[in-house]
Design a protein around this motif. Structure first.
Motif, PDB file in Angstrom:
ATOM      1  N   ASN A  47       1.057  -1.261  -0.040  1.00 60.36           N
ATOM      2  CA  ASN A  47      -0.013  -0.033  -0.128  1.00 60.36           C
ATOM      3  C   ASN A  47       0.944   1.280   0.083  1.00 60.36           C
ATOM      4  O   ASN A  47       0.712   2.265   0.684  1.00 60.36           O
ATOM      5  CB  ASN A  47      -0.946   0.127   1.203  1.00 60.36           C
ATOM      6  CG  ASN A  47      -2.076  -1.121   1.131  1.00 60.36           C
ATOM      7  OD1 ASN A  47      -2.227  -1.636   0.090  1.00 60.36           O
ATOM      8  ND2 ASN A  47      -2.123  -1.606   2.427  1.00 60.36           N
ATOM      9  N   GLY A  48       1.907   1.138  -0.901  1.00 56.65           N
ATOM     10  CA  GLY A  48       2.887   2.292  -1.065  1.00 56.65           C
ATOM     11  C   GLY A  48       4.050   2.663   0.263  1.00 56.65           C
ATOM     12  O   GLY A  48       4.825   3.522  -0.157  1.00 56.65           O
TER      13      GLY A  48
ATOM     14  N   ILE B 237       8.371  -3.665 -12.955  1.00 55.79           N
ATOM     15  CA  ILE B 237       7.763  -3.343 -11.763  1.00 55.79           C
ATOM     16  C   ILE B 237       6.476  -3.956 -11.724  1.00 55.79           C
ATOM     17  O   ILE B 237       5.407  -3.558 -12.452  1.00 55.79           O
ATOM     18  CB  ILE B 237       8.024  -2.052 -11.271  1.00 55.79           C
ATOM     19  CG1 ILE B 237       9.137  -1.370 -11.518  1.00 55.79           C
ATOM     20  CG2 ILE B 237       7.156  -1.322 -10.049  1.00 55.79           C
ATOM     21  CD1 ILE B 237      10.109  -1.566 -10.316  1.00 55.79           C
ATOM     22  N   ARG B 238       6.223  -4.970 -10.792  1.00 49.87           N
ATOM     23  CA  ARG B 238       4.779  -5.559 -10.651  1.00 49.87           C
ATOM     24  C   ARG B 238       3.799  -4.765  -9.493  1.00 49.87           C
ATOM     25  O   ARG B 238       4.378  -4.486  -8.448  1.00 49.87           O
ATOM     26  CB  ARG B 238       4.922  -6.899 -10.205  1.00 49.87           C
ATOM     27  CG  ARG B 238       5.680  -7.813 -11.179  1.00 49.87           C
ATOM     28  CD  ARG B 238       5.145  -8.059 -12.256  1.00 49.87           C
ATOM     29  NE  ARG B 238       5.556  -8.840 -13.279  1.00 49.87           N
ATOM     30  CZ  ARG B 238       5.454  -9.410 -14.280  1.00 49.87           C
ATOM     31  NH1 ARG B 238       4.193  -9.082 -14.635  1.00 49.87           N
ATOM     32  NH2 ARG B 238       6.109  -9.994 -14.961  1.00 49.87           N
ATOM     33  N   VAL B 239       2.738  -4.458  -9.972  1.00 52.35           N
ATOM     34  CA  VAL B 239       1.968  -3.699  -8.941  1.00 52.35           C
ATOM     35  C   VAL B 239       0.468  -4.722  -8.954  1.00 52.35           C
ATOM     36  O   VAL B 239      -0.146  -4.939  -9.864  1.00 52.35           O
ATOM     37  CB  VAL B 239       1.259  -2.413  -9.415  1.00 52.35           C
ATOM     38  CG1 VAL B 239       0.235  -1.867  -8.594  1.00 52.35           C
ATOM     39  CG2 VAL B 239       2.570  -1.475  -9.532  1.00 52.35           C
ATOM     40  N   ILE B 240       0.474  -5.274  -7.883  1.00 51.22           N
ATOM     41  CA  ILE B 240      -0.612  -6.461  -7.668  1.00 51.22           C
ATOM     42  C   ILE B 240      -1.419  -6.210  -6.664  1.00 51.22           C
ATOM     43  O   ILE B 240      -1.141  -5.763  -5.654  1.00 51.22           O
ATOM     44  CB  ILE B 240       0.396  -7.600  -7.324  1.00 51.22           C
ATOM     45  CG1 ILE B 240       1.452  -8.213  -8.362  1.00 51.22           C
ATOM     46  CG2 ILE B 240      -0.709  -8.921  -7.167  1.00 51.22           C
ATOM     47  CD1 ILE B 240       1.034  -8.254  -9.959  1.00 51.22           C
ATOM     48  N   GLU B 241      -2.746  -6.279  -6.833  1.00 49.52           N
ATOM     49  CA  GLU B 241      -3.977  -6.073  -5.925  1.00 49.52           C
ATOM     50  C   GLU B 241      -4.415  -7.308  -5.287  1.00 49.52           C
ATOM     51  O   GLU B 241      -4.478  -8.321  -6.106  1.00 49.52           O
ATOM     52  CB  GLU B 241      -4.973  -5.419  -6.421  1.00 49.52           C
ATOM     53  CG  GLU B 241      -6.126  -5.102  -5.327  1.00 49.52           C
ATOM     54  CD  GLU B 241      -7.134  -4.426  -5.818  1.00 49.52           C
ATOM     55  OE1 GLU B 241      -8.161  -4.227  -5.004  1.00 49.52           O
ATOM     56  OE2 GLU B 241      -7.323  -3.784  -6.944  1.00 49.52           O
ATOM     57  N   ILE B 242      -4.044  -7.648  -4.253  1.00 44.93           N
ATOM     58  CA  ILE B 242      -4.482  -9.293  -3.545  1.00 44.93           C
ATOM     59  C   ILE B 242      -5.946  -9.175  -3.502  1.00 44.93           C
ATOM     60  O   ILE B 242      -6.668  -8.150  -2.905  1.00 44.93           O
ATOM     61  CB  ILE B 242      -3.800  -9.223  -2.104  1.00 44.93           C
ATOM     62  CG1 ILE B 242      -2.395  -9.088  -2.365  1.00 44.93           C
ATOM     63  CG2 ILE B 242      -4.163 -10.433  -1.653  1.00 44.93           C
ATOM     64  CD1 ILE B 242      -1.429  -9.026  -1.031  1.00 44.93           C
TER      65      ILE B 242
ATOM     66  N   GLY C 223      -7.507  -6.934  -0.936  1.00 46.49           N
ATOM     67  CA  GLY C 223      -7.515  -5.427  -1.002  1.00 46.49           C
ATOM     68  C   GLY C 223      -6.168  -4.852  -1.020  1.00 46.49           C
ATOM     69  O   GLY C 223      -6.096  -3.509  -1.497  1.00 46.49           O
ATOM     70  N   ASP C 224      -5.253  -5.466  -0.460  1.00 42.79           N
ATOM     71  CA  ASP C 224      -4.001  -4.688  -0.187  1.00 42.79           C
ATOM     72  C   ASP C 224      -3.218  -4.575  -1.696  1.00 42.79           C
ATOM     73  O   ASP C 224      -3.704  -5.476  -2.495  1.00 42.79           O
ATOM     74  CB  ASP C 224      -2.807  -5.421   0.708  1.00 42.79           C
ATOM     75  CG  ASP C 224      -3.228  -5.057   2.242  1.00 42.79           C
ATOM     76  OD1 ASP C 224      -4.251  -4.310   2.388  1.00 42.79           O
ATOM     77  OD2 ASP C 224      -2.850  -5.903   2.740  1.00 42.79           O
ATOM     78  N   VAL C 225      -2.387  -3.749  -1.841  1.00 44.17           N
ATOM     79  CA  VAL C 225      -1.710  -3.341  -3.072  1.00 44.17           C
ATOM     80  C   VAL C 225      -0.088  -3.606  -2.873  1.00 44.17           C
ATOM     81  O   VAL C 225       0.348  -2.888  -2.144  1.00 44.17           O
ATOM     82  CB  VAL C 225      -1.751  -1.985  -3.745  1.00 44.17           C
ATOM     83  CG1 VAL C 225      -0.821  -2.000  -5.227  1.00 44.17           C
ATOM     84  CG2 VAL C 225      -3.259  -2.005  -4.057  1.00 44.17           C
ATOM     85  N   LEU C 226       0.323  -4.707  -3.490  1.00 43.52           N
ATOM     86  CA  LEU C 226       1.978  -4.898  -3.346  1.00 43.52           C
ATOM     87  C   LEU C 226       2.531  -4.471  -4.600  1.00 43.52           C
ATOM     88  O   LEU C 226       2.097  -4.419  -5.652  1.00 43.52           O
ATOM     89  CB  LEU C 226       2.236  -6.502  -3.341  1.00 43.52           C
ATOM     90  CG  LEU C 226       2.107  -6.936  -1.993  1.00 43.52           C
ATOM     91  CD1 LEU C 226       1.990  -8.638  -2.259  1.00 43.52           C
ATOM     92  CD2 LEU C 226       2.706  -6.609  -0.885  1.00 43.52           C
ATOM     93  N   THR C 227       3.922  -3.822  -4.608  1.00 47.35           N
ATOM     94  CA  THR C 227       4.400  -3.083  -5.638  1.00 47.35           C
ATOM     95  C   THR C 227       6.144  -3.794  -5.361  1.00 47.35           C
ATOM     96  O   THR C 227       6.585  -3.797  -4.177  1.00 47.35           O
ATOM     97  CB  THR C 227       4.689  -1.800  -5.540  1.00 47.35           C
ATOM     98  OG1 THR C 227       3.355  -1.268  -5.530  1.00 47.35           O
ATOM     99  CG2 THR C 227       5.356  -1.159  -6.946  1.00 47.35           C
ATOM    100  N   PHE C 228       6.444  -4.479  -6.329  1.00 48.27           N
ATOM    101  CA  PHE C 228       7.997  -5.103  -6.205  1.00 48.27           C
ATOM    102  C   PHE C 228       8.312  -5.363  -7.689  1.00 48.27           C
ATOM    103  O   PHE C 228       7.833  -5.393  -8.523  1.00 48.27           O
ATOM    104  CB  PHE C 228       7.971  -6.441  -5.278  1.00 48.27           C
ATOM    105  CG  PHE C 228       6.848  -7.289  -5.967  1.00 48.27           C
ATOM    106  CD1 PHE C 228       7.135  -8.318  -6.997  1.00 48.27           C
ATOM    107  CD2 PHE C 228       5.480  -7.466  -5.696  1.00 48.27           C
ATOM    108  CE1 PHE C 228       6.512  -9.026  -7.362  1.00 48.27           C
ATOM    109  CE2 PHE C 228       4.615  -8.285  -6.264  1.00 48.27           C
ATOM    110  CZ  PHE C 228       5.174  -9.340  -7.123  1.00 48.27           C
TER     111      PHE C 228
END
Length: 80
Positions: free
Chosen positions: A50-51, A75-80, A64-69
């Motif tokens: 979440n940033g 760069i992957r931006v994934i919403e769980i 609902g959390d967002v992972l960025t890695f």
């Protein structure tokens, strides 16, 4: 205890069962080949939840959390 019903803590237990460690989730979703690799990336500070940078692999994530890695050249931006 006569006539008293036991407390229903199902809401609290559902919240706990709905979350998962960030390293385990990354491994389980097959973004990393092993949980050790996922944990190493998290502890290296390469994963954001979440940033916000995640410092510990034991940090809980939930729907609902967002992972960025980073993963390879992307760069992957994934919403769980």
């Amino acid at each position: 205890m006569t006539g008293q019903k036991p407390k229903d803590n199902s809401d609290a237990s559902q919240d706990a069962s709905q979350s998962q460690r960030v390293d385990r989730w990354l491994w389980f979703a097959r973004f990393y080949k092993s949980r050790t690799l996922a944990a190493a990336e998290v502890t290296a500070g390469k994963v954001r939840l979440n940033g916000e940078r995640v410092a510990k692999a034991s940090r809980a994530v939930k729907a609902g959390d967002v992972l960025t890695f980073p993963l390879g050249p992307y760069i992957r931006v994934i919403e769980i």
